[in-house]
Scaffold this motif. Structure first.
Motif, PDB file in Angstrom:
ATOM      1  N   UNK A   1       0.443  -0.865  -0.048  1.00 50.93           N
ATOM      2  CA  UNK A   1      -0.247  -0.341   0.178  1.00 50.93           C
ATOM      3  C   UNK A   1       0.881   1.178  -0.232  1.00 50.93           C
ATOM      4  N   UNK A   2       2.027   1.281   0.566  1.00 53.85           N
ATOM      5  CA  UNK A   2       2.932   2.525   0.614  1.00 53.85           C
ATOM      6  C   UNK A   2       3.204   2.658  -0.157  1.00 53.85           C
ATOM      7  N   UNK A   3       3.994   1.673  -1.731  1.00 51.45           N
ATOM      8  CA  UNK A   3       5.108   1.849  -2.510  1.00 51.45           C
ATOM      9  C   UNK A   3       3.996   2.340  -3.318  1.00 51.45           C
ATOM     10  N   UNK A   4       2.342   1.394  -3.714  1.00 51.28           N
ATOM     11  CA  UNK A   4       1.752   2.339  -4.065  1.00 51.28           C
ATOM     12  C   UNK A   4       1.438   3.606  -3.901  1.00 51.28           C
ATOM     13  N   UNK A   5       1.070   3.880  -2.823  1.00 51.57           N
ATOM     14  CA  UNK A   5       0.792   5.215  -2.952  1.00 51.57           C
ATOM     15  C   UNK A   5       1.811   6.035  -2.850  1.00 51.57           C
ATOM     16  N   UNK A   6       2.776   6.375  -2.962  1.00 50.43           N
ATOM     17  CA  UNK A   6       3.974   6.739  -2.883  1.00 50.43           C
ATOM     18  C   UNK A   6       4.452   6.934  -4.481  1.00 50.43           C
ATOM     19  N   UNK A   7       4.335   5.728  -5.539  1.00 49.31           N
ATOM     20  CA  UNK A   7       4.341   5.896  -6.999  1.00 49.31           C
ATOM     21  C   UNK A   7       3.208   6.852  -7.188  1.00 49.31           C
ATOM     22  N   UNK A   8       2.049   6.605  -6.436  1.00 45.56           N
ATOM     23  CA  UNK A   8       1.104   8.118  -7.517  1.00 45.56           C
ATOM     24  C   UNK A   8       1.330   9.180  -7.223  1.00 45.56           C
ATOM     25  N   UNK A   9       1.658   9.490  -5.672  1.00 51.03           N
ATOM     26  CA  UNK A   9       1.853  10.876  -5.724  1.00 51.03           C
ATOM     27  C   UNK A   9       2.899  11.282  -6.227  1.00 51.03           C
ATOM     28  N   UNK A  10       4.210  10.502  -6.413  1.00 46.81           N
ATOM     29  CA  UNK A  10       5.947  10.676  -7.749  1.00 46.81           C
ATOM     30  C   UNK A  10       4.769  10.878  -9.114  1.00 46.81           C
ATOM     31  N   UNK A  11       3.731  10.739  -9.688  1.00 48.86           N
ATOM     32  CA  UNK A  11       3.341  10.372 -10.319  1.00 48.86           C
ATOM     33  C   UNK A  11       2.543  11.877 -11.086  1.00 48.86           C
ATOM     34  N   UNK A  12       1.937  11.935  -9.864  1.00 48.91           N
ATOM     35  CA  UNK A  12       0.979  13.228 -10.267  1.00 48.91           C
ATOM     36  C   UNK A  12       1.954  14.687  -9.351  1.00 48.91           C
ATOM     37  N   UNK A  13       3.300  14.622  -9.368  1.00 46.28           N
ATOM     38  CA  UNK A  13       4.530  15.928  -8.853  1.00 46.28           C
ATOM     39  C   UNK A  13       5.184  15.411 -10.398  1.00 46.28           C
ATOM     40  N   UNK A  14       5.054  14.328 -11.109  1.00 44.08           N
ATOM     41  CA  UNK A  14       5.454  15.206 -11.871  1.00 44.08           C
ATOM     42  C   UNK A  14       4.541  15.376 -13.605  1.00 44.08           C
ATOM     43  N   UNK A  15       3.879  14.855 -12.979  1.00 47.33           N
ATOM     44  CA  UNK A  15       2.817  15.626 -14.198  1.00 47.33           C
ATOM     45  C   UNK A  15       2.495  17.210 -13.927  1.00 47.33           C
ATOM     46  N   UNK A  16       2.440  17.157 -12.678  1.00 48.51           N
ATOM     47  CA  UNK A  16       2.687  18.854 -12.250  1.00 48.51           C
ATOM     48  C   UNK A  16       3.921  19.537 -12.698  1.00 48.51           C
ATOM     49  N   UNK A  17       5.407  19.086 -12.218  1.00 51.13           N
ATOM     50  CA  UNK A  17       5.750  20.220 -13.522  1.00 51.13           C
ATOM     51  C   UNK A  17       6.582  20.039 -14.874  1.00 51.13           C
ATOM     52  N   UNK A  18       5.455  19.390 -15.541  1.00 50.87           N
ATOM     53  CA  UNK A  18       5.960  18.732 -16.687  1.00 50.87           C
ATOM     54  C   UNK A  18       4.903  20.380 -17.023  1.00 50.87           C
ATOM     55  N   UNK A  19       3.868  20.291 -16.382  1.00 50.99           N
ATOM     56  CA  UNK A  19       3.603  21.674 -16.329  1.00 50.99           C
ATOM     57  C   UNK A  19       3.405  22.977 -16.772  1.00 50.99           C
ATOM     58  N   UNK A  20       4.216  22.984 -15.340  1.00 52.52           N
ATOM     59  CA  UNK A  20       4.242  24.454 -14.805  1.00 52.52           C
ATOM     60  C   UNK A  20       6.037  24.754 -15.771  1.00 52.52           C
ATOM     61  N   UNK A  21       6.873  24.014 -16.393  1.00 54.49           N
ATOM     62  CA  UNK A  21       7.777  23.980 -16.704  1.00 54.49           C
ATOM     63  C   UNK A  21       8.320  24.064 -18.535  1.00 54.49           C
ATOM     64  N   UNK A  22       6.846  24.260 -18.495  1.00 54.71           N
ATOM     65  CA  UNK A  22       6.581  24.705 -20.157  1.00 54.71           C
ATOM     66  C   UNK A  22       5.810  25.503 -20.783  1.00 54.71           C
TER      67      UNK A  22
END
Length: 239
Positions: free
Chosen positions: A218-239
């Motif tokens: 559960x912990x690694x799945x939640x961490x992956x989801x959070x990281x994927x969300x952060x990566x998606x946000x980062x891609x939005x803000x740097x383009x």
């Protein structure tokens, strides 16, 4: 001793100090900020504090060399505990340390913040933790600056007592995203901002690759989801 030339990072911090303020610089290192506050921001008085004797002695020597011993007190001690009611401090500067440590100093020294009208905070990492603390404790973020110096990117956050929700209402972005990137910095998105989040995105992607080989929990799945969300946000803000 010749008066020191301020780095860009410290210059931005000093710019946030109001004319005629009474300033405490917590973790003063070499005393540069209180000296500048007195000389250029006409600070009425200042306290330069540090938990380590060596840097505080260096600060004391520098203050004396500038002829400001009567205007700037040096205090050895931890965080905000060095402050006295009689200091009448209205502006607190905490700079050059991690965001987690800065929030710990603020939390442990809450009683000493009652008369304070402005916080100027410069975390080296984890600025989002500071934004969360400010929000939770009734401090309104009024300004954010981000700059690059010697390959490091620094954020400077300024807050006053007030409506903590206000800066986050002005943006349509999710609250967690604004805490991470900064409500004001999200609007500006300068080169230093983009550089910081490009690097962070690369770090998150590396962590995600490492987690790909981890046993699913559960912990690694939640961490992956959070990281994927952060990566998606980062891609939005740097383009």
């Amino acid at each position: 001793m010749k008066k020191a030339v301020l780095s860009d990072r410290l210059a931005v911090i000093v710019e946030q100090i109001d004319q005629g303020a009474v300033v405490a610089d917590i973790g003063t290192d070499h005393g540069l900020v209180p000296v500048e506050a007195v000389v250029h921001r006409e600070a009425e008085h200042a306290v330069a504090a540090d938990v380590n004797a060596g840097p505080l002695q260096a600060a004391s020597d520098y203050i004396a060399s500038c002829g400001l011993t009567g205007k700037i007190d040096t205090r050895l001690g931890s965080g905000l505990t060095v402050l006295k009611e009689t200091d009448r401090i209205d502006t607190v500067v905490i700079a050059g340390m991690g965001g987690t440590l800065i929030t710990e100093i603020l939390e442990e020294g809450k009683a000493h913040l009652r008369p304070v009208q402005k916080l100027i905070l410069q975390p080296n990492v984890s600025a989002g933790r500071i934004r969360q603390w400010l929000f939770d404790n009734g401090w309104k973020l009024t300004n954010e600056r981000i700059l690059k110096e010697d390959r490091h990117v620094y954020e400077v956050l300024t807050a006053v007592p007030g409506e903590a929700e206000a800066p986050y209402r002005e943006n349509q972005e999710p609250f967690e995203k604004q805490l991470l990137f900064g409500p004001y910095l999200l609007k500006e998105r300068n080169n230093a901002f983009k550089d910081k989040w490009m690097r962070e995105k690369d770090n998150w992607q590396q962590i995600l690759q490492q987690l790909a080989n981890a046993v699913p929990t559960e912990q690694t799945t939640a961490k992956k989801q959070k990281l994927n969300q952060y990566i998606a946000w980062a891609e939005e803000v740097i383009t």
